[in-house]
Design a protein around this motif. Structure first.
Motif, short mmCIF file in Angstrom:
data_model
loop_
_atom_site.label_atom_id
_atom_site.label_comp_id
_atom_site.label_asym_id
_atom_site.label_seq_id
_atom_site.Cartn_x
_atom_site.Cartn_y
_atom_site.Cartn_z
N ALA A 64 0.83 -1.21 0.00
CA ALA A 64 0.00 0.00 0.00
C ALA A 64 0.86 1.25 0.00
N LEU A 65 1.93 1.27 0.81
CA LEU A 65 2.81 2.43 0.86
C LEU A 65 3.58 2.60 -0.44
N LEU A 66 4.06 1.49 -1.01
CA LEU A 66 4.79 1.55 -2.27
C LEU A 66 3.92 2.15 -3.38
N LEU A 67 2.68 1.69 -3.48
CA LEU A 67 1.79 2.19 -4.51
C LEU A 67 1.39 3.64 -4.25
N GLN A 68 1.20 3.98 -2.99
CA GLN A 68 0.87 5.36 -2.65
C GLN A 68 1.99 6.30 -3.08
N ARG A 69 3.22 5.83 -2.97
CA ARG A 69 4.38 6.67 -3.25
C ARG A 69 4.71 6.73 -4.74
N TYR A 70 4.46 5.64 -5.48
CA TYR A 70 4.97 5.58 -6.86
C TYR A 70 3.92 5.32 -7.95
N ALA A 71 2.69 5.00 -7.57
CA ALA A 71 1.68 4.72 -8.59
C ALA A 71 0.90 5.95 -9.01
N GLY A 72 1.20 7.08 -8.40
CA GLY A 72 0.52 8.31 -8.78
C GLY A 72 -0.97 8.23 -8.51
N ASP A 73 -1.76 8.78 -9.44
CA ASP A 73 -3.21 8.81 -9.23
C ASP A 73 -3.91 7.61 -9.84
N MET A 74 -3.15 6.61 -10.29
CA MET A 74 -3.76 5.39 -10.82
C MET A 74 -4.40 4.59 -9.69
N PRO A 75 -5.55 3.94 -9.94
CA PRO A 75 -6.14 3.08 -8.91
C PRO A 75 -5.15 2.00 -8.48
#
Length: 282
Positions: free
Chosen positions: A131-142
């Motif tokens: 969750a933290l990795l995606l929050q930091r690097y996935a931008g505004d993508m779901p």
């Protein structure tokens, strides 16, 4: 030309471009080309064509006129012109979302073990979590969609209550490089003929361009037609090739004429196979 007619022609041009770009964008997406990369390429081509095609007395167009034609600032024109001329290096290609996530997993200390290898990540948590990795690097993508894509591509493996990364980066496979190069040549050649023919200011005769098509062919006859078209097309191309061979300049006979008094000329044949139900191609 009055404004209403000019706007009508521009609208028709944009609709045609929207239609012709669909198969090209499909190929680009397969090859992992992002919008940012395509936009940068578009800028380069806009500047290059504006400079070479709209100059006066055989000279390249100046930066001010290129800016006026393209809608870019003079500063941006100068930067892009330097890239086109090879004077300014291209910047690194922007990463797509998947690559950003993979890069962060391999470089961000919050997701690395003491020996520098990527940690296995739990799904949720304030540290070392997916969750933290995606929050930091996935931008505004779901985030759910990004994780699902990573798993489907085999870049991330779910193991019980954690996730393990399997790749440092991801490059989509676009197919054989030589076939892609040939596709670019074919699309360029066909587009050049079409653009020549629709140019209202051209002084040379129209170039041959014809098609035979229907939107009412029963699906059961599609394979039969493909075979028929391939056989007849091959016969035609062999006849064309024979004519060209008979009339071309032999390299060993007249090297000077080959360099100064020859051009690339030929005939292309392609199959039309459109399963869409739209009317733009009719």
């Amino acid at each position: 030309m009055d404004d209403s007619r000019q706007n009508g022609l521009k609208d028709a041009l944009l609709r045609s471009c929207h239609h012709l770009l669909r198969p090209i964008v499909r190929m680009l997406l397969r090859g992992g080309v992002t919008w940012a990369e395509f936009a940068d390429l578009g800028k380069e081509v806009y500047v290059d064509v504006a400079r070479s095609d709209y100059g006066l007395q055989g000279r390249p167009t100046n930066a001010s006129r290129v800016a006026m034609l393209t809608g870019l600032s003079r500063r941006e024109v100068g930067r892009v012109r330097g890239i086109v001329a090879g004077e300014v290096p291209r910047g690194p290609a922007p990463l797509d979302r998947l690559s950003q996530v993979l890069t962060g997993w391999h470089t961000d200390q919050d997701f690395l073990a003491g020996d520098g290898t990527p940690l296995r990540l739990v799904r949720e948590g304030a540290s070392a979590s997916m969750a933290l990795l995606l929050q930091r690097y996935a931008g505004d993508m779901p985030h759910g969609a990004v994780l699902k894509e990573l798993e489907q591509l085999g870049l991330v493996v779910r193991e019980q209550d954690s996730f393990r990364v399997t790749a440092r980066s991801y490059i989509r496979s676009a197919g054989d490089e030589d076939r892609i190069r040939q596709a670019g040549i074919a699309l360029h050649d066909h587009a050049s003929t079409v653009v020549h023919n629709v140019d209202a200011e051209r002084t040379a005769p129209a170039r041959f361009e014809r098609m035979a098509t229907t939107s009412a062919l029963p699906v059961r006859h599609a394979n039969e037609f493909q075979k028929f078209a391939a056989e007849r097309g091959q016969v035609l191309l062999e006849e064309i090739d024979g004519w060209l061979t008979e009339h071309c300049i032999e390299r060993h006979e007249d090297a000077d004429a080959l360099n100064t008094d020859s051009l690339r000329c030929g005939l292309g044949v392609y199959l039309i196979y459109d399963e869409s139900r739209g009317s733009e191609g009719e």
